[in-house]
Design an enzyme around this catalytic site. Sequence first.
Site, mmCIF file in Angstrom:
data_model
loop_
_atom_site.group_PDB
_atom_site.id
_atom_site.type_symbol
_atom_site.label_atom_id
_atom_site.label_comp_id
_atom_site.label_asym_id
_atom_site.label_seq_id
_atom_site.Cartn_x
_atom_site.Cartn_y
_atom_site.Cartn_z
ATOM 1 N N GLY A 1 1.926 3.788 -6.000
ATOM 2 C CA GLY A 1 2.541 2.658 -5.260
ATOM 3 C C GLY A 1 3.974 2.848 -4.984
ATOM 4 O O GLY A 1 4.268 2.191 -3.754
ATOM 5 N N ARG B 1 -1.463 1.578 2.366
ATOM 6 C CA ARG B 1 -0.252 1.827 1.768
ATOM 7 C C ARG B 1 0.828 2.304 2.968
ATOM 8 O O ARG B 1 1.860 2.067 2.889
ATOM 9 C CB ARG B 1 -0.617 3.090 1.002
ATOM 10 C CG ARG B 1 -1.332 3.087 -0.163
ATOM 11 C CD ARG B 1 -1.223 4.453 -1.048
ATOM 12 N NE ARG B 1 -2.225 4.427 -2.135
ATOM 13 C CZ ARG B 1 -2.293 3.924 -3.260
ATOM 14 N NH1 ARG B 1 -1.176 3.324 -3.515
ATOM 15 N NH2 ARG B 1 -2.959 4.185 -4.115
ATOM 16 N N ASP C 1 -1.782 -0.336 -2.194
ATOM 17 C CA ASP C 1 -3.040 -0.338 -1.467
ATOM 18 C C ASP C 1 -4.183 -1.321 -1.857
ATOM 19 O O ASP C 1 -3.904 -2.169 -2.792
ATOM 20 C CB ASP C 1 -3.612 0.980 -1.816
ATOM 21 C CG ASP C 1 -4.247 1.191 -3.330
ATOM 22 O OD1 ASP C 1 -3.657 0.618 -4.412
ATOM 23 O OD2 ASP C 1 -5.402 1.552 -3.744
ATOM 24 N N ASP D 1 3.749 -6.486 -12.198
ATOM 25 C CA ASP D 1 2.715 -7.628 -12.239
ATOM 26 C C ASP D 1 2.649 -8.169 -13.831
ATOM 27 O O ASP D 1 3.325 -8.820 -14.154
ATOM 28 C CB ASP D 1 1.559 -7.090 -11.801
ATOM 29 C CG ASP D 1 0.129 -7.920 -11.505
ATOM 30 O OD1 ASP D 1 0.594 -9.108 -10.922
ATOM 31 O OD2 ASP D 1 -0.816 -7.527 -11.721
ATOM 32 N N VAL E 1 -0.896 -8.382 -3.018
ATOM 33 C CA VAL E 1 0.000 -7.739 -1.773
ATOM 34 C C VAL E 1 -0.612 -6.431 -1.365
ATOM 35 O O VAL E 1 -0.833 -5.571 -2.282
ATOM 36 C CB VAL E 1 1.430 -7.848 -1.986
ATOM 37 C CG1 VAL E 1 1.837 -9.283 -1.800
ATOM 38 C CG2 VAL E 1 2.003 -7.313 -3.284
HETATM 39 P P1 5GP Z 1 0.807 -4.067 -14.497
HETATM 40 O O1 5GP Z 1 0.656 -3.422 -15.711
HETATM 41 O O2 5GP Z 1 2.189 -4.627 -14.387
HETATM 42 O O3 5GP Z 1 -0.212 -5.233 -14.408
HETATM 43 O O4 5GP Z 1 0.405 -3.210 -13.167
HETATM 44 C C1 5GP Z 1 1.257 -2.555 -12.176
HETATM 45 C C2 5GP Z 1 0.542 -1.898 -11.409
HETATM 46 O O5 5GP Z 1 -0.592 -2.840 -10.853
HETATM 47 C C3 5GP Z 1 1.588 -1.802 -10.100
HETATM 48 O O6 5GP Z 1 2.141 -0.454 -10.287
HETATM 49 C C4 5GP Z 1 0.460 -1.695 -8.975
HETATM 50 O O7 5GP Z 1 -0.236 -0.300 -8.765
HETATM 51 C C5 5GP Z 1 -0.704 -2.637 -9.422
HETATM 52 N N1 5GP Z 1 -0.666 -3.989 -8.753
HETATM 53 C C6 5GP Z 1 -0.261 -5.247 -9.350
HETATM 54 N N2 5GP Z 1 -0.049 -6.131 -8.464
HETATM 55 C C7 5GP Z 1 -0.541 -5.483 -7.343
HETATM 56 C C8 5GP Z 1 -0.548 -6.334 -6.132
HETATM 57 O O8 5GP Z 1 -0.203 -7.222 -5.691
HETATM 58 N N3 5GP Z 1 -1.055 -5.483 -4.992
HETATM 59 C C9 5GP Z 1 -1.449 -4.020 -5.204
HETATM 60 N N4 5GP Z 1 -1.856 -3.386 -4.286
HETATM 61 N N5 5GP Z 1 -1.325 -3.572 -6.321
HETATM 62 C C10 5GP Z 1 -0.826 -4.388 -7.207
#
Ligand code: 5GP
Length: 185
Positions: A52, A173, A167, A111, A161
């Site tokens: 990402g 991407r 993606d 996130d 998003v």
């Molecule tokens: P976390 O462990 O904080 O829940 O996950 C983070 C990862 O989930 C990010 O690095 C990303 O790859 C993916 N992610 C979280 N939210 C989004 C989003 O809104 N869109 C996309 N495409 N990936 C997300």
Amino acid sequence: MMHFDSIDAYKGKIKKILITEEEIQSAVKKTAEIIDSLYDGTPILLVSILKGAFIYMADVCKNVTVPCEVAFMTAQSYFNDTVSSGKVEITMDIKQNLADYHVVILEDIVDTGRTLSEVVKILKGRNPKSFRVITLLDKPARRVVDFKADVSLFTIPDYFVIGYGLDCGEHFRNLPYVAEYNTEA
Ligand code: 5GP
């Protein structure tokens, strides 16, 4: 992976631009200025978790003027709805000995915070000289673990998003902006 029958089907998934290319590029400059002023000539190691953050990393490192190395890692997380922390496996590790470096993580989005908080624990355990996390996007409404980046450029609502490295099914991407994904179309 995702398959689109037509260009219209593909475009229909891009619901609304949330952050324009111009806004992102000025955030890139701002990120580099923050890094330059925080480290003031001191060499740093920029680290991103693939995939990402690859575009953010590329754009920011071109604008940084302190001496810097770049390194990439991949991580696989095994969470479910009831377990909010614990299992993250680093599937591709960085080679540098962190004890020699001031480390800056460049992240695309925080996130729930679960993956990053685990990765941060692992990397801090390697005793870097200093450690900071900078994220382009932050979705605080989704947080399930107590995690806060040192610097966050945009706070966004709880939308899924796409674009600028992010993606859906490995597509989108390459969009130069960040958009809300259309789950209905
Ligand atoms: P976390 O462990 O904080 O829940 O996950 C983070 C990862 O989930 C990010 O690095 C990303 O790859 C993916 N992610 C979280 N939210 C989004 C989003 O809104 N869109 C996309 N495409 N990936 C997300």
